[in-house]
Scaffold this active site. Structure first.
Site, short mmCIF file in Angstrom:
data_model
loop_
_atom_site.label_atom_id
_atom_site.label_comp_id
_atom_site.label_asym_id
_atom_site.label_seq_id
_atom_site.Cartn_x
_atom_site.Cartn_y
_atom_site.Cartn_z
N TYR A 237 16.22 7.06 103.50
CA TYR A 237 17.45 6.87 102.72
C TYR A 237 18.70 7.42 103.42
O TYR A 237 19.82 7.02 103.12
CB TYR A 237 17.31 7.51 101.33
CG TYR A 237 17.29 9.02 101.30
CD1 TYR A 237 18.48 9.74 101.34
CD2 TYR A 237 16.08 9.71 101.23
CE1 TYR A 237 18.47 11.14 101.32
CE2 TYR A 237 16.08 11.09 101.20
CZ TYR A 237 17.26 11.80 101.25
OH TYR A 237 17.25 13.16 101.22
N HIS B 174 24.23 9.35 125.05
CA HIS B 174 23.00 8.66 125.42
C HIS B 174 21.77 9.49 125.01
O HIS B 174 20.92 9.80 125.84
CB HIS B 174 22.96 8.43 126.94
CG HIS B 174 24.10 7.66 127.49
ND1 HIS B 174 24.37 7.60 128.85
CD2 HIS B 174 25.07 6.92 126.89
CE1 HIS B 174 25.45 6.87 129.05
NE2 HIS B 174 25.89 6.45 127.88
N HIS C 184 22.14 1.06 126.77
CA HIS C 184 23.26 1.95 127.03
C HIS C 184 23.14 3.25 126.23
O HIS C 184 22.79 4.28 126.78
CB HIS C 184 24.56 1.20 126.72
CG HIS C 184 25.80 1.93 127.12
ND1 HIS C 184 27.01 1.29 127.32
CD2 HIS C 184 26.06 3.24 127.33
CE1 HIS C 184 27.94 2.17 127.66
NE2 HIS C 184 27.38 3.37 127.67
N GLU D 62 34.90 4.95 129.27
CA GLU D 62 34.70 4.22 128.02
C GLU D 62 35.92 4.30 127.10
O GLU D 62 35.83 4.04 125.90
CB GLU D 62 33.47 4.77 127.27
CG GLU D 62 32.17 4.66 128.04
CD GLU D 62 31.67 3.23 128.19
OE1 GLU D 62 32.45 2.29 127.94
OE2 GLU D 62 30.50 3.07 128.57
N HIS E 30 30.52 9.23 121.73
CA HIS E 30 29.60 8.34 122.43
C HIS E 30 28.66 9.19 123.28
O HIS E 30 29.10 10.13 123.95
CB HIS E 30 30.37 7.37 123.33
CG HIS E 30 29.49 6.63 124.31
ND1 HIS E 30 28.45 5.81 123.89
CD2 HIS E 30 29.48 6.59 125.66
CE1 HIS E 30 27.86 5.29 124.95
NE2 HIS E 30 28.46 5.74 126.04
#
Length: 218
Positions: A115, A96, A157, A75, A94
Site C-alpha cells: 500500500y 542509481h 539507468h 542531468e 536522481h
C-alpha cells in the site's frame, strides 16, 4: 550570496550526501536540485559529495544558462524540465540505487504490491523507456512517466523522485528503493499479491496531508 541562498545550497549538499549515506548512490552518479526563487540550485558534474560544498552548487536559470566556470550535473535538463512543468514540485533527486536500477535494467514498472506505493501518487511506478542520459528525449520520457506521480524509473539507468521539499524528495527516493527491494525479494518467494487500483486510490486520499507522507498532488 545571501543567507537564504546559502541555506538552500547547504540543503542540496546535505541531500546529496544523504543519498550516499543511505546507500542509494555511489561515486558521482547521483544529482539533486532545489527550486530557489527564479532559478534552480543543482549539484555540479563529477564532484564526489565528500568534496562538495555550498560554493560548488550551480545556480541554473530556467533557460539553461549558468555562471561561467561552473558545470551543472549532466542531468540538469530533466531537473529543469520537471521543475518548470510541475509548480508544486520544489526539489528533484536522481540516483542509481541497486534495487530500483535492477527493475529499470529490466524495463519493468512496479505494481501495487504494497500500500505504500500510494505515497508515489497512484497504483504503479512507471518505467520510462530508455534514452541517453542528459538528452531532451530522456527529459520528455521522464516527464511522461511522472504524470500524476512523484517518482519513476528510467530504463537501463536509475530513478527520479520529486517532492515539494528537498526532504520530501529524499524520503520518496528512500521509500521507492525500499519498495523495489521488497518486490525483488517477494518475486523470489513466489507470486506477489497485487492490490487493486481502487484500494490504492483510496490510500492515496488517506495519505494526503499526513505529515511527511503527504502525497504531492500531480
Amino acid at each position: 550570496m545571501d543567507r537564504d541562498e546559502r541555506i538552500a545550497r547547504e540543503s542540496v549538499v546535505t541531500a546529496a550526501r544523504d543519498l550516499d549515506a543511505q546507500g542509494l548512490n555511489r561515486g558521482t552518479s547521483g544529482n539533486v536540485s532545489v527550486r530557489f526563487r527564479d532559478r534552480i540550485l543543482i549539484t555540479p558534474s563529477g564532484l564526489p559529495t565528500a568534496r562538495m560544498g555550498p560554493d560548488d552548487i550551480v545556480p541554473l536559470a530556467f533557460d539553461g544558462t549558468h555562471p561561467a566556470g561552473l558545470k551543472p550535473s549532466s542531468e540538469w535538463r530533466f531537473h529543469r524540465d520537471i521543475l518548470a512543468a510541475r509548480p508544486e514540485i520544489g526539489a528533484v533527486v536522481h540516483a542509481h540505487p541497486i534495487h530500483c536500477t535492477a527493475f529499470a535494467l529490466c524495463g519493468r514498472e512496479i505494481p501495487a504490491v504494497h500500500y505504500m506505493i500510494a505515497a508515489f501518487g497512484g497504483p504503479n511506478v512507471r518505467c520510462a523507456p530508455y534514452a541517453p542520459y542528459g538528452t531532451a528525449e530522456l527529459s520528455e520520457l521522464a516527464l511522461a512517466a511522472l504524470k500524476d506521480r512523484n517518482v519513476c524509473l528510467l530504463a537501463n539507468h536509475g530513478m527520479i523522485a520529486a517532492g515539494a521539499t528537498i526532504e520530501k524528495a529524499l524520503w520518496l527516493a528512500v521509500e521507492l528503493e525500499t519498495l523495489c527491494w521488497q518486490y525483488a525479494v517477494a518475486l523470489q518467494v513466489g507470486a506477489p499479491n497485487i492490490l487493486s487500483d481502487h484500494e490504492i486510490n483510496s490510500t492515496v486520499e488517506r495519505f494526503r496531508g499526513y505529515g511527511l507522507n503527504a502525497v504531492d498532488k500531480g
